[in-house]
Design an enzyme around this catalytic site. Structure first.
Site, PDB file in Angstrom:
ATOM      1  N   GLU A 127       0.803  -1.210   0.000  1.00 52.28           N
ATOM      2  CA  GLU A 127       0.000   0.000   0.000  1.00 52.28           C
ATOM      3  C   GLU A 127       0.845   1.274   0.000  1.00 52.28           C
ATOM      4  OE1 GLU A 127      -3.182   0.098   2.755  1.00 52.28           O
ATOM      5  OE2 GLU A 127      -4.043   1.823   1.729  1.00 52.28           O
ATOM      6  N   ASP A 128       1.949   1.260   0.726  1.00 58.13           N
ATOM      7  CA  ASP A 128       2.686   2.514   0.940  1.00 58.13           C
ATOM      8  C   ASP A 128       3.989   2.632   0.160  1.00 58.13           C
ATOM      9  OD1 ASP A 128       0.694   3.092   2.688  1.00 58.13           O
ATOM     10  OD2 ASP A 128       1.817   2.568   4.496  1.00 58.13           O
TER      11      ASP A 128
END
Ligand code: MN
Length: 503
Positions: free
Chosen positions: A81-82
């Protein structure tokens, strides 16, 4: 000075090595390096390097002695996600199982909605995830725990939302999964952000009580060890446990904010080798100190609905001081602290291939998955949510069938709820109830320990729609409504000529 990432990673590897001598430690080191590179340059709001967060998440999992794949998934949980690194790369390097766990955590973590919608979506995702793979939810707890414990760096509005969400969604689920330690830590970390004044009030009460009791209880513990030794009973451990703050707060509310009736702010735990020794220890303690009447609880013969097992007793010690003892085996202790997670915990008595094999069956999780399927429509799901919450999360009571089987129900349930839980037919045909041998009305509130015998009338056509006014479980309510619907359609088909219906 906070530990560096390297120190934390060494700590993690050492912890895993201690409990699981067969674990592939290099794979865990590789996962750390992989996540460290992926998050390079990223910072948390606290100013720490980002990698500290996945490391602390993994450490929380290692405290529960969980499997290497779960630890690795904990280290990698924020990578897709990051960062630029993809799930495919994780899959190529760490395999299908780890990739599936990481994908699950990413999925359950993304919630776009706001307000009530957000709450519903959050709950729905947690339930769906649990039905698929409980491990994902366990890793999510470990992640949330560290986020809560570092909440101070966030803006106030976010603090409140995250803390409230933890109290309303995460902690009840952890509780139902029997994860006592995680539940307690989640609640205590969220408590000051949601109810700051109540938090201060409770903490003062706790501190005052501890100040007063600590030395005294140390003495009682020493005496207990002596007593057990003298009786020739080998024990694993005798230690003190301090009640978690939020759970003390809830108990105080139940006692009208009066501390006088609460004897377990600090309790004494006795851990022994086997069940026979639990009862032997209880006998030894009662032989020396007089037990309070009605305060002996045998959760070994009758476990709590979430599976909790132990013997509890409250005794008058010297000078009339009242002390609670909790007696359990090592295995019960592990289960009480970690709950469902103990299924994946390392245990030298479990052969490696058996460890965490398959998903443990949890009735209410399967039940929830059914409800999800049943209620595809979001609005309708929203409406039924309150009922689902009552069925699943309300405090439970346990009652008995005349044969002595234990049935657990939400607090305030009635004989009709009980009847439908036994069997739909029993519910549909019930006409009365015998409660502890006395005839009672069907809307009576049941209490733990009641013996409930449903009286049925075989010729009865179906449930009384008025029951909808007092039943407490969603299960009973939906069965009563269902009957009303099918009887209506039966009636329609009986009065309308078949030919017409076909067209
Ligand atoms: Mn995270």
């Amino acid at each position: 000075m906070a530990e560096t990432a390297e120190q934390l990673s060494a700590q993690l590897v050492e912890l895993v090595r201690q409990y699981d001598p067969e674990a592939d430690l290099n794979r865990i080191r590789e996962a750390f390096t992989f996540a460290d590179n992926a998050h390079r340059g990223q910072m948390r709001e606290s100013g720490e390097p980002y990698i500290v967060h996945p490391l602390k998440t993994a450490l929380n999992l290692a405290e529960m002695k969980l499997t290497p794949n779960m630890i690795i998934a904990g280290l990698l949980h924020d990578v897709p996600e990051d960062t630029r690194v993809t799930l495919d790369e994780i899959k190529a390097k760490f395999g299908d199982d780890v990739a599936r766990l990481v994908a699950g955590i990413t999925k359950v973590g993304t919630i776009k909605y706001r307000g009530v919608e957000r709450y519903i979506e959050n709950l729905r995702k947690m339930f769906l995830t649990m039905a698929e793979d409980v491990r994902v939810v366990i890793i999510k707890f470990a992640d949330r725990l560290h986020n809560l414990e570092t909440l101070g760096a966030k803006p106030a509005k976010k603090q409140y939302r995250i803390a409230l969400e933890s109290l309303e969604i995460y902690s009840p689920i952890a509780n139902r999964l029997g994860m006592g330690e995680i539940k307690g830590r989640l609640e205590d970390a969220a408590f000051p952000y949601v109810l700051p004044k109540e938090f201060e009030w409770t903490r003062n009460i706790q501190q005052t009580a501890l100040l007063k009791q600590k030395d005294y209880l140390e003495g009682v513990m020493r005496e207990t060890r002596e007593l057990l030794k003298r009786a020739g009973l080998e024990f694993v451990d005798v230690h003190g446990r301090v009640k978690h703050l939020y759970s003390l707060y809830r108990k105080l509310l139940k006692h009208d904010r009066n501390i006088a009736g609460i004897h377990d702010i600090m309790a004494i735990r006795v851990i022994v080798e086997n069940i026979a020794d639990c009862y032997a220890a209880l006998g030894i303690i009662h032989g020396h100190w007089t037990p309070l009447k009605g305060r002996i609880k045998d959760y070994i013969a009758q476990p709590k609905p979430n599976g909790y097992r132990s013997l509890h007793t409250t005794v008058f010690c010297d000078d009339g001081e009242v002390v609670e003892f909790q007696i359990r085996t090592r295995e019960m202790h592990l289960a009480a602290e970690f709950g469902i997670a103990a299924h994946w915990s390392y245990d030298e008595q479990k052969p490696a291939e058996k460890r965490g094999a398959g998903q443990p069956k949890i009735d209410w999780v399967a039940q929830l998955a059914d409800i999800q399927r049943e209620i595809a429509d979001k609005q309708q799901y929203f409406k039924s949510l309150e009922e689902i919450k009552i069925d699943i999360f309300k405090d439970r009571i346990f009652v008995f069938t005349p044969k002595g089987d234990v049935i657990d129900l939400p607090e305030d349930a009635t004989p009709v709820d009980f009847a439908y839980l036994i069997h739909t037919d029993i519910g549909n045909k019930c006409t009365g109830v015998r409660l502890n041998d006395d005839i009672a009305s069907l809307d009576r509130t049941l209490k733990s320990g009641d013996v409930v015998e449903i009286i049925i009338d075989k010729s009865r056509k179906g449930p009384n729609p008025d029951w909808l006014k007092f039943v407490k479980t969603r299960h009973a309510r939906s069965k009563i409504r269902q009957y009303a619907r099918t009887s209506l359609s039966n009636w329609i088909s009986s009065v309308i000529p078949k030919k017409l219906l076909k067209k």
